[in-house]
Design a protein around this motif. Structure first.
Motif, PDB file in Angstrom:
ATOM      1  N   THR A   2       0.805  -1.233   0.000  1.00  0.00           N
ATOM      2  CA  THR A   2       0.000   0.000   0.000  1.00  0.00           C
ATOM      3  C   THR A   2       0.830   1.271   0.000  1.00  0.00           C
ATOM      4  N   GLY A   3       2.099   1.175   0.425  1.00  0.00           N
ATOM      5  CA  GLY A   3       2.917   2.376   0.539  1.00  0.00           C
ATOM      6  C   GLY A   3       2.760   3.089   1.869  1.00  0.00           C
ATOM      7  N   LEU A   4       1.945   2.550   2.783  1.00  0.00           N
ATOM      8  CA  LEU A   4       1.765   3.165   4.095  1.00  0.00           C
ATOM      9  C   LEU A   4       3.021   2.992   4.947  1.00  0.00           C
ATOM     10  N   SER A   5       3.355   4.027   5.717  1.00  0.00           N
ATOM     11  CA  SER A   5       4.521   3.976   6.600  1.00  0.00           C
ATOM     12  C   SER A   5       4.125   4.291   8.031  1.00  0.00           C
ATOM     13  N   TRP A   6       4.841   3.662   8.963  1.00  0.00           N
ATOM     14  CA  TRP A   6       4.662   3.921  10.390  1.00  0.00           C
ATOM     15  C   TRP A   6       6.032   4.185  10.996  1.00  0.00           C
ATOM     16  N   ARG A   7       6.127   5.211  11.822  1.00  0.00           N
ATOM     17  CA  ARG A   7       7.414   5.581  12.427  1.00  0.00           C
ATOM     18  C   ARG A   7       7.279   5.601  13.947  1.00  0.00           C
ATOM     19  N   ALA A   8       8.239   4.971  14.600  1.00  0.00           N
ATOM     20  CA  ALA A   8       8.299   4.983  16.067  1.00  0.00           C
ATOM     21  C   ALA A   8       9.638   5.569  16.489  1.00  0.00           C
ATOM     22  N   GLN A  33      -7.052   6.877   0.574  1.00  0.00           N
ATOM     23  CA  GLN A  33      -5.949   6.445  -0.274  1.00  0.00           C
ATOM     24  C   GLN A  33      -4.634   6.760   0.409  1.00  0.00           C
ATOM     25  N   THR A  34      -3.588   6.032   0.002  1.00  0.00           N
ATOM     26  CA  THR A  34      -2.270   6.415   0.468  1.00  0.00           C
ATOM     27  C   THR A  34      -1.797   7.588  -0.368  1.00  0.00           C
ATOM     28  N   ILE A  35      -0.986   8.446   0.229  1.00  0.00           N
ATOM     29  CA  ILE A  35      -0.519   9.636  -0.468  1.00  0.00           C
ATOM     30  C   ILE A  35       0.468   9.269  -1.579  1.00  0.00           C
ATOM     31  N   GLY A  36       1.399   8.360  -1.265  1.00  0.00           N
ATOM     32  CA  GLY A  36       2.453   8.076  -2.231  1.00  0.00           C
ATOM     33  C   GLY A  36       2.024   7.231  -3.404  1.00  0.00           C
ATOM     34  N   SER A  37       1.487   6.059  -3.120  1.00  0.00           N
ATOM     35  CA  SER A  37       1.231   5.105  -4.194  1.00  0.00           C
ATOM     36  C   SER A  37      -0.162   5.233  -4.805  1.00  0.00           C
ATOM     37  N   ASN A  38      -1.029   6.044  -4.177  1.00  0.00           N
ATOM     38  CA  ASN A  38      -2.388   6.238  -4.681  1.00  0.00           C
ATOM     39  C   ASN A  38      -3.179   4.926  -4.718  1.00  0.00           C
ATOM     40  N   VAL A  39      -2.851   4.026  -3.815  1.00  0.00           N
ATOM     41  CA  VAL A  39      -3.551   2.750  -3.713  1.00  0.00           C
ATOM     42  C   VAL A  39      -4.775   2.919  -2.825  1.00  0.00           C
ATOM     43  N   SER A  97      -2.998  12.787   6.647  1.00  0.00           N
ATOM     44  CA  SER A  97      -2.466  12.473   7.968  1.00  0.00           C
ATOM     45  C   SER A  97      -1.808  11.101   7.944  1.00  0.00           C
ATOM     46  N   ASN A  98      -0.573  11.046   8.421  1.00  0.00           N
ATOM     47  CA  ASN A  98       0.124   9.767   8.567  1.00  0.00           C
ATOM     48  C   ASN A  98       0.085   8.941   7.288  1.00  0.00           C
ATOM     49  N   ASN A  99       0.376   9.614   6.164  1.00  0.00           N
ATOM     50  CA  ASN A  99       0.452   8.970   4.845  1.00  0.00           C
ATOM     51  C   ASN A  99      -0.896   8.528   4.281  1.00  0.00           C
TER      52      ASN A  99
END
Length: 353
Positions: A92-98, A174-180, A247-249
């Motif tokens: 999906t191109g979604l990212s999570w950062r900790a 949708q995801t911002i980057g991949s538009n999925v 928000s958050n990708n």
């Protein structure tokens, strides 16, 4: 179904921040929790100041709530200062950062080498251009009669309770980057948390809270000549803002329900509820080319009347645009055979806690 996740790990630039120990990651998500996954490749990983990248394969965990990192404390220099970890779903191109920003070492700090961090919903919320809609809500009717031989003063308080609120629609996210596109199955059990946190951040951006209840009091006052009757109708309108939040990708639709505006119309004689409604309906159709139901609804309803595009979403800009828009509309909102009271003598808006 298994997925590939890209894992980026940043080691701090402090002296002796790197580690030779074996490092493991665990993803804790809305659908499930992954097993511990060893992150390693042919490079010399986890050296001072280095950003390492790995790919791991595991079950689809859904929205990631937490990221757990540990090492096995083996090797000559096992102590490790970890800055952060970013995990990206490569489908999906979604990212999570900790953020960790700490030692994982038995001879530093709290001496822990196994640490779990929450993945926050980003406060860095951006709002895109949207549309303000003016919506017809409903109306109230009051009748005044003077059977005497001298004028009398009449007064009526029109009370209306409404809510300001912000909501997030994940159905077409949708995801911002991949538009999925993200279907409902992706969010699984996490949609409530995501929408709640994102809604809270959108509300902050608009200087409000998720839900606020207000009560408006519009005071009508007039002198009623002898042997006459008046029918007074208070028509209620409200504004809605539909826009896009990032928000958050994730890109998602949001709705913001805000100010309520009344318009008071005065008719000579005694009019039935249906007669008043027919006149209101005729007026709205003439001005907006939108028809209300033929029969007066017993409950208040929401029917869009006017729309205005916004290039920039900002609370102050919204308020200025609405005031300008309503001023232009109010001069048109007249009913044949009635007097429009554009500015009520008294109007008070109170927040109900």
């Amino acid at each position: 179904m298994k997925k590939n996740y890209k894992v980026e790990v940043k080691t701090n630039e402090k002296d002796y921040a790197g580690t030779d120990a074996g490092v493991y990651i665990q993803l804790i998500g809305g659908k499930c929790t992954s097993p511990e996954l060893r992150i390693d490749n042919k490079d010399d990983n986890f050296e001072k100041g280095k950003l390492d990248t790995f790919v791991v394969k595991t079950e689809d965990v859904g929205w990631i709530y937490q990221i757990r990192i540990r090492h096995n404390d083996k090797g000559k220099d096992s102590g490790w200062f970890l800055d952060y970890v970013v995990v990206t779903d490569q489908t999906t191109g979604l990212s999570w950062r900790a953020e960790f920003n700490r030692w994982l070492a038995k001879d530093e700090g709290d001496e822990r080498i196994d640490v779990t961090r929450d993945v926050p919903i980003s406060d860095n919320v951006e709002l895109s251009d949207g549309i303000i809609s003016t919506v017809y809500i409903g109306w109230d009717r009051f009748i005044f009669t003077n059977n005497g031989n001298t004028p009398i003063n009449i007064s009526q308080d029109f009370t209306f309770t409404y809510q300001k609120s912000v909501s997030i629609d994940l159905s077409k996210s949708q995801t911002i980057g991949s538009n999925v596109s993200l279907d409902a199955s992706f969010f699984g059990l996490i949609s409530s948390k995501f929408s709640t946190e994102t809604t809270r951040n959108v509300a902050k951006k608009l200087v409000t809270t998720e839900i606020e209840t207000y009560e408006t009091h519009t005071q009508f006052e007039s002198s009623l000549p002898p042997k006459t009757a008046l029918t007074v109708a208070c028509v209620h309108y409200q504004q809605f803002l539909d826009g896009i939040v990032y928000s958050n990708n994730i890109k998602a639709k949001f709705g913001y329900v805000f100010s309520q505006k009344p318009a008071i119309h005065v008719f000579e004689g005694i009019l039935s509820e249906q007669q008043v409604y027919d006149k209101i309906s005729e007026m709205i159709t003439r001005i907006t080319h939108r028809q209300l139901p033929v029969i007066s609804p017993k409950k208040k309803t929401n029917i869009p009347l006017f729309k205005q595009n916004l290039a920039v979403i900002d609370r102050k800009y919204i308020e200025e645009a609405v005031q300008k828009n309503l001023s232009a509309q109010s001069s048109q909102l007249t009913i044949k055979g009635a007097q429009l009271i554009k500015t009520p003598f008294k109007q008070d808006i109170k927040r109900i806690k």
